[in-house]
Design a protein around this motif. Structure first.
Motif, PDB file in Angstrom:
ATOM      1  N   ARG A  78       0.950  -1.189   0.025  1.00 15.48           N
ATOM      2  CA  ARG A  78       0.077  -0.006   0.073  1.00 15.48           C
ATOM      3  C   ARG A  78       0.977   1.316   0.002  1.00 15.48           C
ATOM      4  N   GLU A  79       0.242   2.270  -0.501  1.00 11.06           N
ATOM      5  CA  GLU A  79       1.045   3.498  -0.523  1.00 11.06           C
ATOM      6  C   GLU A  79       0.348   4.610   0.595  1.00 11.06           C
ATOM      7  N   VAL A  80       1.245   5.121   1.458  1.00 14.79           N
ATOM      8  CA  VAL A  80       0.673   6.215   2.357  1.00 14.79           C
ATOM      9  C   VAL A  80       0.791   7.595   1.914  1.00 14.79           C
ATOM     10  N   VAL A  81      -0.108   8.252   1.849  1.00 20.87           N
ATOM     11  CA  VAL A  81      -0.342   9.568   1.471  1.00 20.87           C
ATOM     12  C   VAL A  81      -0.635  10.593   2.154  1.00 20.87           C
ATOM     13  N   ILE A  82      -0.487  11.851   2.158  1.00 19.42           N
ATOM     14  CA  ILE A  82      -1.171  12.962   2.863  1.00 19.42           C
ATOM     15  C   ILE A  82      -1.921  13.913   1.848  1.00 19.42           C
ATOM     16  N   VAL A  83      -3.080  14.037   2.258  1.00 16.68           N
ATOM     17  CA  VAL A  83      -4.051  14.817   1.246  1.00 16.68           C
ATOM     18  C   VAL A  83      -4.468  16.031   2.044  1.00 16.68           C
ATOM     19  N   THR A  84      -4.309  17.116   1.112  1.00 16.93           N
ATOM     20  CA  THR A  84      -4.767  18.345   1.478  1.00 16.93           C
ATOM     21  C   THR A  84      -5.829  18.970   0.487  1.00 16.93           C
ATOM     22  N   VAL A  85      -6.405  20.021   0.611  1.00 15.66           N
ATOM     23  CA  VAL A  85      -7.161  20.775  -0.294  1.00 15.66           C
ATOM     24  C   VAL A  85      -6.272  21.380  -1.317  1.00 15.66           C
ATOM     25  N   SER A  86      -6.540  21.207  -2.540  1.00 14.17           N
ATOM     26  CA  SER A  86      -5.476  21.562  -3.536  1.00 14.17           C
ATOM     27  C   SER A  86      -5.722  23.343  -3.763  1.00 14.17           C
ATOM     28  N   GLY A  87      -4.515  23.831  -4.148  1.00 19.06           N
ATOM     29  CA  GLY A  87      -4.328  25.239  -4.462  1.00 19.06           C
ATOM     30  C   GLY A  87      -4.445  26.070  -3.208  1.00 19.06           C
ATOM     31  N   SER A  88      -4.577  27.250  -3.458  1.00 13.67           N
ATOM     32  CA  SER A  88      -4.213  28.476  -2.535  1.00 13.67           C
ATOM     33  C   SER A  88      -5.294  28.395  -1.476  1.00 13.67           C
ATOM     34  N   THR A  89      -6.677  27.706  -1.582  1.00 13.20           N
ATOM     35  CA  THR A  89      -7.397  27.693  -0.437  1.00 13.20           C
ATOM     36  C   THR A  89      -7.097  26.975   0.582  1.00 13.20           C
ATOM     37  N   ALA A  90      -5.945  26.220   0.635  1.00 11.34           N
ATOM     38  CA  ALA A  90      -5.566  25.440   1.794  1.00 11.34           C
ATOM     39  C   ALA A  90      -4.554  26.198   2.413  1.00 11.34           C
ATOM     40  N   PRO A  91      -4.646  26.388   3.964  1.00  8.57           N
ATOM     41  CA  PRO A  91      -3.747  27.082   4.696  1.00  8.57           C
ATOM     42  C   PRO A  91      -2.177  26.965   4.269  1.00  8.57           C
ATOM     43  N   VAL A  92      -1.624  28.261   4.429  1.00  8.63           N
ATOM     44  CA  VAL A  92       0.017  28.262   3.853  1.00  8.63           C
ATOM     45  C   VAL A  92       0.593  27.155   4.660  1.00  8.63           C
ATOM     46  N   GLU A  93       0.078  27.017   6.036  1.00 17.34           N
ATOM     47  CA  GLU A  93       0.913  26.224   6.962  1.00 17.34           C
ATOM     48  C   GLU A  93       0.944  24.625   6.617  1.00 17.34           C
ATOM     49  N   ILE A  94      -0.319  24.239   6.326  1.00 19.46           N
ATOM     50  CA  ILE A  94      -0.759  22.862   5.819  1.00 19.46           C
ATOM     51  C   ILE A  94      -0.116  22.689   4.693  1.00 19.46           C
ATOM     52  N   ARG A  95       0.139  23.611   3.809  1.00 16.28           N
ATOM     53  CA  ARG A  95       0.816  23.374   2.418  1.00 16.28           C
ATOM     54  C   ARG A  95       2.209  23.151   2.719  1.00 16.28           C
ATOM     55  N   LYS A  96       2.636  23.717   3.705  1.00 20.46           N
ATOM     56  CA  LYS A  96       4.049  23.549   4.073  1.00 20.46           C
ATOM     57  C   LYS A  96       4.228  22.152   4.833  1.00 20.46           C
ATOM     58  N   ILE A  97       3.492  21.910   5.577  1.00 17.70           N
ATOM     59  CA  ILE A  97       3.551  20.624   6.277  1.00 17.70           C
ATOM     60  C   ILE A  97       3.668  19.347   5.179  1.00 17.70           C
ATOM     61  N   ALA A  98       2.649  19.620   4.222  1.00 15.36           N
ATOM     62  CA  ALA A  98       2.548  18.493   3.206  1.00 15.36           C
ATOM     63  C   ALA A  98       3.827  18.715   2.284  1.00 15.36           C
ATOM     64  N   GLN A  99       4.367  19.809   1.971  1.00 15.57           N
ATOM     65  CA  GLN A  99       5.544  19.667   1.430  1.00 15.57           C
ATOM     66  C   GLN A  99       6.746  19.147   1.812  1.00 15.57           C
ATOM     67  N   LEU A 100       6.821  19.488   3.402  1.00 17.84           N
ATOM     68  CA  LEU A 100       7.770  18.753   4.088  1.00 17.84           C
ATOM     69  C   LEU A 100       7.848  17.030   4.338  1.00 17.84           C
ATOM     70  N   ALA A 101       6.536  16.848   4.320  1.00 20.68           N
ATOM     71  CA  ALA A 101       6.191  15.160   4.348  1.00 20.68           C
ATOM     72  C   ALA A 101       6.714  14.597   3.076  1.00 20.68           C
ATOM     73  N   ALA A 102       6.334  15.381   1.983  1.00 18.80           N
ATOM     74  CA  ALA A 102       6.743  14.671   0.523  1.00 18.80           C
ATOM     75  C   ALA A 102       8.209  14.517   0.339  1.00 18.80           C
ATOM     76  N   ARG A 103       8.875  15.533   1.083  1.00 19.03           N
ATOM     77  CA  ARG A 103      10.309  15.590   0.935  1.00 19.03           C
ATOM     78  C   ARG A 103      11.216  14.531   2.079  1.00 19.03           C
ATOM     79  N   HIS A 104      10.381  14.196   3.072  1.00 19.95           N
ATOM     80  CA  HIS A 104      10.957  13.515   4.271  1.00 19.95           C
ATOM     81  C   HIS A 104      11.812  12.147   3.756  1.00 19.95           C
ATOM     82  N   GLU A 105      12.652  11.972   4.332  1.00 13.31           N
ATOM     83  CA  GLU A 105      13.356  10.697   4.388  1.00 13.31           C
ATOM     84  C   GLU A 105      12.676   9.646   4.998  1.00 13.31           C
ATOM     85  N   TRP A 106      11.612   8.791   4.624  1.00 14.70           N
ATOM     86  CA  TRP A 106      11.054   8.135   5.593  1.00 14.70           C
ATOM     87  C   TRP A 106      11.638   6.644   5.479  1.00 14.70           C
ATOM     88  N   GLN A 107      12.350   6.406   6.915  1.00 13.18           N
ATOM     89  CA  GLN A 107      13.141   5.482   6.910  1.00 13.18           C
ATOM     90  C   GLN A 107      12.387   3.968   7.323  1.00 13.18           C
TER      91      GLN A 107
END
Length: 291
Positions: A262-291
């Motif tokens: 299975r693939e684990v994902v993080i889901v947020t609202v697309s575009g600028s309607t999502a709070p800037v903070e949650i967009r930052k968290i999603a970006q960090l999660a996508a770049r994180h080195e998951w051990q």
């Protein structure tokens, strides 16, 4: 289009009753009815079938409701962000996690994310039965962490985090723990714990049924912690995602010919309607080195 029309229609969509929607909106029923009719004229179609107790949203009405909820969420986000900024408060982000996803992999990530975005506070929730990524669109959660869903939605931003295999879990002293790779037929010799919340439960059952491996559930539970405890005590075995095996005394082994992932994902609202903070968290999660 006016903002009061947006809130009027949301109240009408929730109640499907003009009188009740007017009460929630703090206006008279004729005023609300006129506002909805103006909205329908502007949008070019009926938003609600007016049929007494059987009133219901039209197809256009359902789409408009989803978009209006996103608008209100964005407005609330702007207000909250401004207030937090001026008052020096933390922005609280509500993140829901599927109950089958173990916290084992996330401690390091959240620690790192909080260091990099010090203006936030993360409030974790467990996705309830029947909930999915649509709860992000409704505004209930800012993000969901869950196994990737089949249906795509252009209104959602879905970022993959990691993939994980499904493996046999058993106690470290269990007879099956001695094998590097477990033969599927050997599983039928031991009682099984049935993980009722597993999103891939039917695929797992079908895999072994096709191979005439009859699994014998001895215990069924929606609680992952109960499942893992019973298995770690040597009372049964189960099939789990490989990262979820965090209970002391519990080990995992691959099963011969069984390659489900299975693939684990993080889901947020697309575009600028999502709070800037949650967009930052999603970006960090996508770049994180998951051990």
């Amino acid at each position: 289009m006016e903002l009061n029309q947006v809130s009027y229609f949301i109240n009408l969509a929730e109640t499907l009753n003009f009188t009740e929607a007017a009460r929630l909106s703090g206006v008279s029923q004729p005023s609300l009815t006129r506002a909805i009719r103006r909205l329908e004229d502007e949008l070019g179609g009926a938003l609600i079938y007016r049929d007494g107790k059987n009133s219901r949203l039209t197809g256009l009405g359902q789409d408009v409701e989803a978009e209006f909820r996103r608008m209100l969420l964005a407005l609330r986000s702007v207000r909250d962000h401004s207030e937090n900024w001026t008052m020096g408060r933390h922005r609280v982000l509500d993140i829901a996690v599927a109950p089958t996803i173990s916290p084992k992999a996330f401690g390091t990530f959240f620690e790192s994310a909080l260091d990099k975005v010090p203006s936030i506070e993360i409030r974790l929730h467990s996705l309830q039965s029947g909930e999915d990524s649509s709860e992000v669109l409704s505004g209930k959660y800012h993000a969901c962490i869950l196994p990737r869903e089949v249906r795509p939605d252009r209104k959602l931003d879905v970022r993959p985090l990691f993939r994980e295999r499904f493996l046999l879990a058993c106690a470290s002293e269990h007879p099956l723990a001695t094998a590097a790779i477990v033969c599927g037929e050997d599983l039928a010799r031991y009682p099984l714990v049935d993980r009722l919340k597993c999103e891939f439960r039917s695929q797992i059952q079908e895999h072994f049924a096709r191979r005439d491996v009859v699994m014998r559930p001895r215990f069924r539970s929606e609680r992952e912690d109960w499942v893992h405890r019973i298995v770690a005590e040597g009372r049964a075995i189960c099939i789990v995602p490989e990262r979820s095996a965090a209970e002391t005394g519990l080990v995992t082994r691959p099963i011969e010919g069984f390659t489900l992932e299975r693939e684990v994902v993080i889901v947020t609202v697309s575009g600028s309607t999502a709070p800037v903070e949650i967009r930052k968290i999603a970006q960090l999660a996508a770049r994180h080195e998951w051990q």
